[in-house]
Motif scaffolding. Structure first.
Motif, PDB file in Angstrom:
ATOM      1  N   ALA A  88      -5.193  87.539  53.072  1.00 21.03           N
ATOM      2  CA  ALA A  88      -4.822  88.921  53.384  1.00 21.03           C
ATOM      3  C   ALA A  88      -6.059  89.812  53.433  1.00 21.03           C
ATOM      4  N   GLU A  89      -6.962  89.603  52.495  1.00 22.40           N
ATOM      5  CA  GLU A  89      -8.179  90.410  52.485  1.00 22.40           C
ATOM      6  C   GLU A  89      -9.045  90.131  53.710  1.00 22.40           C
ATOM      7  N   CYS A  90      -9.090  88.891  54.131  1.00 20.64           N
ATOM      8  CA  CYS A  90      -9.868  88.532  55.316  1.00 20.64           C
ATOM      9  C   CYS A  90      -9.299  89.175  56.576  1.00 20.64           C
ATOM     10  N   MET A  91      -8.006  89.425  56.589  1.00 24.85           N
ATOM     11  CA  MET A  91      -7.349  89.998  57.762  1.00 24.85           C
ATOM     12  C   MET A  91      -7.419  91.527  57.782  1.00 24.85           C
ATOM     13  N   ASP A  92      -7.882  92.148  56.708  1.00 23.77           N
ATOM     14  CA  ASP A  92      -7.935  93.600  56.610  1.00 23.77           C
ATOM     15  C   ASP A  92      -9.120  94.115  57.414  1.00 23.77           C
ATOM     16  N   ASP A  93      -8.815  94.793  58.522  1.00 23.59           N
ATOM     17  CA  ASP A  93      -9.896  95.333  59.373  1.00 23.59           C
ATOM     18  C   ASP A  93     -10.556  96.564  58.762  1.00 23.59           C
ATOM     19  N   ASN A  94      -9.893  97.225  57.844  1.00 23.10           N
ATOM     20  CA  ASN A  94     -10.411  98.454  57.247  1.00 23.10           C
ATOM     21  C   ASN A  94     -10.794  98.200  55.797  1.00 23.10           C
TER      22      ASN A  94
END
Length: 97
Positions: free
Chosen positions: A83-89
């Motif tokens: 999930a953290e890897c997918m966070d663009d912001n």
């Protein structure tokens, strides 16, 4: 991904069932435990053998609960990492976030 989901649906994924690798450290440790358990059983009276058996079963239960909890914790950690890897912001200075 679809193969993994199908395997999960059909019950082909069983993380709690693993085969020991021949001549592995785990197999050697299990063999030692079995050897010492058998030696101890031979030395004990029947009532003491029952107590030892109850102790061993209780330890197996603890090991099973611990393995389940560790699996869940590891899985949750993996999901959080994904999930953290997918966070663009996420504040990465290269993306201006």
């Amino acid at each position: 991904m679809r193969t993994t989901l199908e395997d999960l649906y059909y019950g082909n994924i069983t993380p709690n069932e693993q085969q020991m690798t021949p001549d592995s450290e785990l197999e050697k440790a299990v063999a030692r435990v079995t050897k010492y358990e058998n030696q101890l059983m031979e030395q004990l009276e029947e009532i003491d053998q029952e107590t030892l058996t109850k102790l061993i079963r209780s330890q197996h239960e603890i090991n099973s609960i611990t393995a389940t909890e560790n699996f869940i914790l590891g899985f949750r950690l993996g999901v959080r990492i994904m999930a953290e890897c997918m966070d663009d912001n996420d504040g990465d200075i290269r993306t201006g976030g």
